[in-house]
Every structure is written in structure tokens, then in C-alpha cells.
Design an enzyme around this catalytic site. Structure first.
Site, mmCIF file in Angstrom:
data_model
loop_
_atom_site.group_PDB
_atom_site.id
_atom_site.type_symbol
_atom_site.label_atom_id
_atom_site.label_comp_id
_atom_site.label_asym_id
_atom_site.label_seq_id
_atom_site.Cartn_x
_atom_site.Cartn_y
_atom_site.Cartn_z
ATOM 1 N N TRP A 1 6.738 -37.688 78.522
ATOM 2 C CA TRP A 1 6.970 -39.136 78.645
ATOM 3 C C TRP A 1 8.357 -39.492 78.101
ATOM 4 O O TRP A 1 9.097 -40.242 78.726
ATOM 5 C CB TRP A 1 5.878 -39.915 77.918
ATOM 6 C CG TRP A 1 4.589 -40.008 78.682
ATOM 7 C CD1 TRP A 1 4.160 -39.162 79.670
ATOM 8 C CD2 TRP A 1 3.580 -41.004 78.538
ATOM 9 N NE1 TRP A 1 2.939 -39.567 80.132
ATOM 10 C CE2 TRP A 1 2.559 -40.692 79.466
ATOM 11 C CE3 TRP A 1 3.426 -42.103 77.713
ATOM 12 C CZ2 TRP A 1 1.402 -41.458 79.591
ATOM 13 C CZ3 TRP A 1 2.271 -42.873 77.831
ATOM 14 C CH2 TRP A 1 1.271 -42.562 78.760
ATOM 15 N N ASP B 1 4.275 -37.134 67.005
ATOM 16 C CA ASP B 1 3.077 -36.363 67.344
ATOM 17 C C ASP B 1 2.754 -35.425 66.183
ATOM 18 O O ASP B 1 3.631 -35.074 65.374
ATOM 19 C CB ASP B 1 3.289 -35.538 68.616
ATOM 20 C CG ASP B 1 1.971 -35.125 69.259
ATOM 21 O OD1 ASP B 1 1.596 -35.725 70.281
ATOM 22 O OD2 ASP B 1 1.297 -34.211 68.734
ATOM 23 N N LYS C 1 -3.511 -44.862 76.400
ATOM 24 C CA LYS C 1 -4.654 -44.147 76.964
ATOM 25 C C LYS C 1 -5.949 -44.651 76.339
ATOM 26 O O LYS C 1 -6.028 -44.909 75.137
ATOM 27 C CB LYS C 1 -4.520 -42.654 76.715
ATOM 28 C CG LYS C 1 -5.705 -41.833 77.212
ATOM 29 C CD LYS C 1 -5.565 -40.367 76.846
ATOM 30 C CE LYS C 1 -4.530 -39.693 77.695
ATOM 31 N NZ LYS C 1 -4.458 -38.233 77.449
ATOM 32 N N ASP D 1 1.091 -37.255 61.399
ATOM 33 C CA ASP D 1 -0.121 -37.955 61.796
ATOM 34 C C ASP D 1 0.161 -39.451 61.848
ATOM 35 O O ASP D 1 0.402 -40.078 60.811
ATOM 36 C CB ASP D 1 -1.236 -37.641 60.797
ATOM 37 C CG ASP D 1 -2.554 -38.314 61.126
ATOM 38 O OD1 ASP D 1 -2.616 -39.093 62.098
ATOM 39 O OD2 ASP D 1 -3.536 -38.068 60.400
ATOM 40 N N ASP E 1 0.009 -41.897 74.517
ATOM 41 C CA ASP E 1 -0.832 -40.940 75.242
ATOM 42 C C ASP E 1 -1.682 -40.152 74.252
ATOM 43 O O ASP E 1 -2.136 -39.044 74.548
ATOM 44 C CB ASP E 1 0.053 -39.993 76.069
ATOM 45 C CG ASP E 1 -0.716 -39.279 77.175
ATOM 46 O OD1 ASP E 1 -1.725 -39.836 77.649
ATOM 47 O OD2 ASP E 1 -0.315 -38.165 77.557
ATOM 48 N N GLY F 1 6.264 -33.823 75.243
ATOM 49 C CA GLY F 1 7.485 -34.601 75.359
ATOM 50 C C GLY F 1 7.824 -35.109 76.747
ATOM 51 O O GLY F 1 8.920 -35.636 76.959
#
Length: 217
Positions: free
Chosen positions: A69, A86, A172, A102, A132, A67
Site C-alpha cells: 500500500w 507494522d 479492513k 505494535d 490493512d 509495504g
């Protein structure tokens, strides 16, 4: 830092991880600043360079756990609406609406679409999508890269559906493989695209970040 579990402490890899954490200035800084992970500074550094976050935005944070970010965004831009997701649960953060699931599943995508008032017939409602997300690595470079690229493609597909014109996508990536091909695709949809490694990203890590700005719609 002392590990009470002797089996874990005995492992060479665990000892190396402990040493690296103890010597990492970003770990100490995160502890001092109250962030849940050193990863917060990756986003902080990218935003300081490109200035894509501000108040009164709608932001989606993919791969949010633990958490940090979302913490940074909520703390720095308290008037921004944040929707985080997440597979792992995270402790509540004021100003952040969280979904545990998911992201690649239909259920998770449907939740996001409903929260954001998105349909196939509506224009985008999101200012910034940050991701990320990373796969569970297996140590095989090619396999790990392909798994990361799948997550990146899912995140990009969502961003293209959800972003407002002028919006930003930050995600990312891993070096090598098909990354350049995907960057070329991203450049077709965004006016300004940067492929960078922020200082907070460890030098021995294969991670890179794509910062794509000014979504063309």
C-alpha cells in the site's frame, strides 16, 4: 513454484495455497508491476473508485507489511508524506517513514503523535488514514471477528484524533458480528461512508473495507 522443504510441500494446505497463488491473476500482476503483494490492488481499486488520495497529503498506513500500500501511494503520489507502521519489519521504501512496533501500544502511538506534530490541543494534521491491519486468525469465526474489530476500533480512535476536517479513513473489517454497530458510529463522524469488497479481495475471504470520507471533525 517449487517448495524445497519437503515437510511443507507435503501438506495439503500448502499445495492448495501454491495452486491458488499460481492461478491468481493479481499475484501475476503484482509481480509484473513490481508490488510486494497482491494487496496493493485492493487500495488501487478503492482509490480509483473514490479518489481519496492525491499529491501533497499526509498519509498514515497501519498494518503496512510487506509495504505494497505504501509502495503504491509513494509511487503514484511522490509529493505525499507517508508514515507506515507494522509489527513486522519491511524493506525501506523511498518517501516512507516506517516504525516497527505494535500500533496498540503507547510507544507506537507516541511515535506517531510526535511524527505528525499532534497533541491533545492541536487540530488534526493527517489527510488519510489507511489500515490493512488484521489479527492472527485462529479459524474460529467469532473469535477472529472480535480480534479484527478490536484493531478496527484502535484504528478508528486514532483516525478521529489525527485526521483533518475533510479527511478519509479506510480500514479492513470482517463481515458479521458487531460490524454494523461500528459502521453506525463511523457515520456519525464522516459524511460519506461505504462498506465494500474490492474486486482484488478474494471471494472466499471474509474481509470487507470501510471507506469513510469527509471527516466532520
Amino acid at each position: 513454484m517449487k517448495i524445497l522443504n519437503k515437510k511443507i510441500a507435503a501438506k495439503k494446505s500448502s499445495a492448495q495455497w501454491i495452486q491458488r497463488q499460481a492461478a491468481d491473476p493479481y499475484v501475476a500482476r503484482a509481480h509484473r508491476d513490481g508490488y510486494r503483494a497482491r494487496a496493493a490492488y485492493k487500495l488501487i481499486e478503492m482509490n480509483e473508485q473514490f479518489k481519496f488520495l492525491r499529491n501533497n497529503q499526509v498519509v498514515v498506513d497501519l498494518g503496512a507489511a510487506p509495504g505494497s500500500w505504501s509502495q503504491y501511494i509513494a509511487r503514484t503520489y511522490p509529493k505525499t508524506k507517508i508514515f507506515a507502521m507494522d509489527l513486522l519489519e519491511i524493506q525501506g521504501i523511498p518517501g516512507v517513514t516506517f516504525y516497527q512496533g505494535d500500533f496498540t501500544s503507547d510507544e507506537a502511538l507516541q511515535w506517531l503523535m510526535e511524527q505528525l506534530n499532534l497533541t491533545d490541543a492541536t487540530a488534526g494534521t493527517v489527510d488519510v488514514v489507511v489500515s490493512d491491519m488484521a489479527p492472527n486468525t485462529v479459524g474460529h469465526k467469532k473469535t477472529d471477528h472480535l480480534r479484527q474489530m478490536v484493531l478496527l476500533e484502535y484504528a478508528l480512535d486514532f483516525a478521529l484524533r489525527a485526521l483533518k476536517v475533510g479527511g478519509t479513513f479506510v480500514a479492513k473489517s470482517f463481515t458479521g458480528g458487531t460490524t454494523n454497530d461500528l459502521v453506525r458510529v463511523i457515520k456519525q463522524h464522516f459524511s460519506s461512508v461505504h462498506y465494500i469488497k474490492p474486486p482484488a479481495s478474494r471471494k472466499d475471504s471474509v474481509e470487507m473495507f470501510i471507506v469513510a470520507m469527509d471527516f466532520k471533525g
